[in-house]
Every structure is written in C-alpha cells, then in structure tokens.
Design a protein around this motif. Structure first.
Motif, short mmCIF file in Angstrom:
data_model
loop_
_atom_site.label_atom_id
_atom_site.label_comp_id
_atom_site.label_asym_id
_atom_site.label_seq_id
_atom_site.Cartn_x
_atom_site.Cartn_y
_atom_site.Cartn_z
N UNK A 1 -43.53 -34.53 -88.93
CA UNK A 1 -44.60 -33.61 -89.33
C UNK A 1 -44.45 -32.28 -88.59
N UNK A 2 -44.19 -32.33 -87.30
CA UNK A 2 -44.03 -31.11 -86.52
C UNK A 2 -42.79 -30.33 -86.94
N UNK A 3 -41.70 -31.02 -87.23
CA UNK A 3 -40.49 -30.33 -87.67
C UNK A 3 -40.71 -29.71 -89.06
N UNK A 4 -41.50 -30.38 -89.92
CA UNK A 4 -41.80 -29.81 -91.23
C UNK A 4 -42.63 -28.55 -91.08
N UNK A 5 -43.51 -28.51 -90.08
CA UNK A 5 -44.30 -27.30 -89.84
C UNK A 5 -43.39 -26.12 -89.48
N UNK A 6 -42.31 -26.40 -88.79
CA UNK A 6 -41.34 -25.35 -88.45
C UNK A 6 -40.68 -24.79 -89.70
N UNK A 7 -40.33 -25.68 -90.62
CA UNK A 7 -39.71 -25.22 -91.86
C UNK A 7 -40.66 -24.36 -92.68
N UNK A 8 -41.95 -24.66 -92.61
CA UNK A 8 -42.93 -23.87 -93.36
C UNK A 8 -43.15 -22.51 -92.74
N UNK A 9 -42.90 -22.38 -91.45
CA UNK A 9 -43.09 -21.10 -90.74
C UNK A 9 -41.76 -20.63 -90.16
N UNK A 10 -40.71 -20.70 -90.96
CA UNK A 10 -39.36 -20.41 -90.47
C UNK A 10 -39.24 -18.99 -89.91
N UNK A 11 -39.87 -18.02 -90.57
CA UNK A 11 -39.78 -16.63 -90.13
C UNK A 11 -40.36 -16.46 -88.73
N UNK A 12 -41.52 -17.04 -88.51
CA UNK A 12 -42.19 -16.91 -87.22
C UNK A 12 -41.56 -17.79 -86.15
N UNK A 13 -41.14 -19.00 -86.54
CA UNK A 13 -40.69 -19.98 -85.56
C UNK A 13 -39.25 -19.78 -85.11
N UNK A 14 -38.39 -19.32 -85.99
CA UNK A 14 -36.96 -19.25 -85.68
C UNK A 14 -36.42 -17.83 -85.78
N UNK A 15 -36.61 -17.20 -86.93
CA UNK A 15 -35.96 -15.90 -87.17
C UNK A 15 -36.48 -14.84 -86.22
N UNK A 16 -37.81 -14.79 -86.00
CA UNK A 16 -38.39 -13.75 -85.15
C UNK A 16 -37.87 -13.80 -83.71
N UNK A 17 -37.90 -14.96 -83.01
CA UNK A 17 -37.38 -14.96 -81.64
C UNK A 17 -35.89 -14.70 -81.56
N UNK A 18 -35.13 -15.14 -82.56
CA UNK A 18 -33.69 -14.89 -82.54
C UNK A 18 -33.40 -13.40 -82.70
N UNK A 19 -34.11 -12.74 -83.62
CA UNK A 19 -33.90 -11.31 -83.82
C UNK A 19 -34.34 -10.50 -82.59
N UNK A 20 -35.46 -10.90 -81.98
CA UNK A 20 -35.93 -10.18 -80.78
C UNK A 20 -34.91 -10.27 -79.65
N UNK A 21 -34.35 -11.46 -79.44
CA UNK A 21 -33.35 -11.62 -78.38
C UNK A 21 -32.06 -10.91 -78.74
N UNK A 22 -31.70 -10.89 -80.02
CA UNK A 22 -30.48 -10.20 -80.45
C UNK A 22 -30.55 -8.71 -80.11
N UNK A 23 -31.76 -8.14 -80.15
CA UNK A 23 -31.91 -6.73 -79.78
C UNK A 23 -31.54 -6.49 -78.33
N UNK A 24 -31.87 -7.45 -77.45
CA UNK A 24 -31.47 -7.33 -76.05
C UNK A 24 -29.94 -7.30 -75.94
N UNK A 25 -29.28 -8.17 -76.71
CA UNK A 25 -27.82 -8.20 -76.66
C UNK A 25 -27.22 -6.89 -77.16
#
Length: 253
Positions: free
Chosen positions: A12-36
């Motif tokens: 159930x918790x992993x499914x919630x991540x799939x429903x909020x993929x932009x907020x849960x995965x893409x956003x933190x990855x893009x923010x950290x990529x800017x540091x790089x």
C-alpha cells in the motif's frame, strides 16, 4: 509473524509512491542534480582537490546522504501520520496485526523509497562528476542502515506530530542545517580546533564521513566509529518504539 499483513502495508505504501511519483521521486532527484550541475560541473573544476579527490566527487556522498535522510524521515513520518489524521489507524490497530508487523511494513516501505532515490541520485551523479566506489558493499550497507534508522526516526515523528507543521519541522528545519554543518561540502579538518570539536557532536558528521569513506577511503571519522554511531541511533529509535508499542503512546486514545 503475519507476513500477509506486512506485505499489505508495504505494498500500500509503495503504491502511494507510484501515485505521487513527481513529488516522491522526480522532485528530490532533480533538486539534488542541480547541486551536481552547480558544484560539480561548474564550480568543481575551479576548486582544489580535497585529499586527492575532486571537489565534485567529494561532495557527492554528502549530497546523497542529505537526500536519503530527508526522504526517509519524510516517508516514514507521513506513512503513519496520515492514517492517524484520517482515522484509518484504528482499523489497523483493531486488526489481528502486531505492532512489530505494522512497524516493519511502514518502515520497510519508507526505507525502500529512500534507497531507490539514493541509488537514482548516485547514478545521476556519474553524469556530472568523476566518481569511484572503493567499497561498494560498505556503501550499500551504509545506505541500508541509514535508510532503516531514519525511517524509524520518521515513524516516531509521525506518531508524535499533532499537525502538518510539526510533521515537516524536523525534515525542513533540523536535518538540512545538521547535514550542511556535518561536512557535506568540506572536510572538518579545515576548521579551527574549537569548531572541529563542536562538529563531532553533530551526528550527521558520522553518517557523511562513513559514507564518504566507502567511496574514496577518505573520512573525518573512522568508519567503524561511524557504524557505531548509526547503530546507537538505531538502538535509541528501537527503544522509543518499544515504549510506544507497550503504552500505545499517541496511537490509542
């Protein structure tokens, strides 16, 4: 051990991540990529090497650890807070599911999300900075242990929080300053003696230092001491959660 209950909570918790993929995965990855991009590709070549490691490579473990800690705390806290907020936590508590099984399901999902984001960021960093991993098994072990520990810490915060302000207070106001002052962008050896001593009271220093050692065999603290500090924090979290499970603190009226 009720593995079906653990699996249900976990999925159930992993499914919630799939429903909020932009907020849960893409956003933190893009923010950290800017540091790089800024510190690794733009500023890094103009900086001196630190103990034989390029500046972009040197800060990479710290940036991964910053995101890993923040995401594990956020996922761990929101996972248990929202059932409390909506009242569905009582359905879980009334079901034939032990507290330990609830903990494994929620913490396991939060740790999995953190590990996924950390590994994605590690792969992303390879495009912008020169990386090597001298001890890949230790690197993975540090990530796994940190993910589990701070997912537990987030679970505790989710139980404690009364509102959304308290829920976001630790990830937003406590973790970033500790991480930035814990040697993410520099080695504490360059600080004056007094501030070196102060830095050793910062628990994040041990996480960043041990994780960096697994990449370049460069650290401000011996890696065994770093593992010991993570183990100590894990024991503290387990001790507090044992108290919560036995007393029903903020879970049962």
């Amino acid at each position: 051990m009720n593995f079906e209950a653990i699996k249900a909570i976990y999925y159930y918790e992993m499914a919630r991540t799939r429903r909020t993929l932009l907020q849960s995965v893409i956003s933190p990855v893009m923010s950290t990529a800017l540091y790089f991009i800024v510190f690794g590709a733009a500023v890094g070549p103009r900086m001196q090497e630190i103990e034989g490691v390029s500046y972009g490579g040197f800060i990479t473990p710290g940036l991964i650890m910053l995101t890993l800690i923040t995401q594990c705390i956020s996922n761990g806290s929101s996972g248990i807070y929202f059932p409390k907020f909506t009242g569905t936590i009582y359905e879980i508590l009334s079901a034939p599911v032990a507290m330990a099984e609830i903990l494994i399901g929620y913490v396991g999902a939060a740790a999995t999300k953190g590990m996924m984001i950390g590994l994605i960021i590690l792969a992303t960093a390879a495009f912008f900075v020169d990386l090597r991993i001298d001890h890949p098994l230790m690197m993975f072990f540090f990530m796994l242990l940190t993910s589990i520990t701070f997912s537990m810490a987030g679970f505790i915060i989710g139980i404690w929080a009364k509102n959304f302000e308290q829920l976001s207070m630790v990830p937003m106001l406590v973790v970033p300053p500790l991480t930035f002052l814990g040697g993410t962008f520099y080695s504490v050896s360059v600080l004056p003696p007094f501030w070196q001593t102060v830095s050793h009271f910062n628990p994040v220093l041990y996480l960043v230092s041990g994780f960096r050692w697994s990449f370049f065999e460069v650290s401000d603290v011996h890696p065994l001491i770093s593992l010991g500090m993570i183990g100590l924090f894990l024991a503290i979290c387990l001790g507090f959660l044992t108290f919560v499970f036995r007393t029903g603190y903020k879970l049962r009226p």
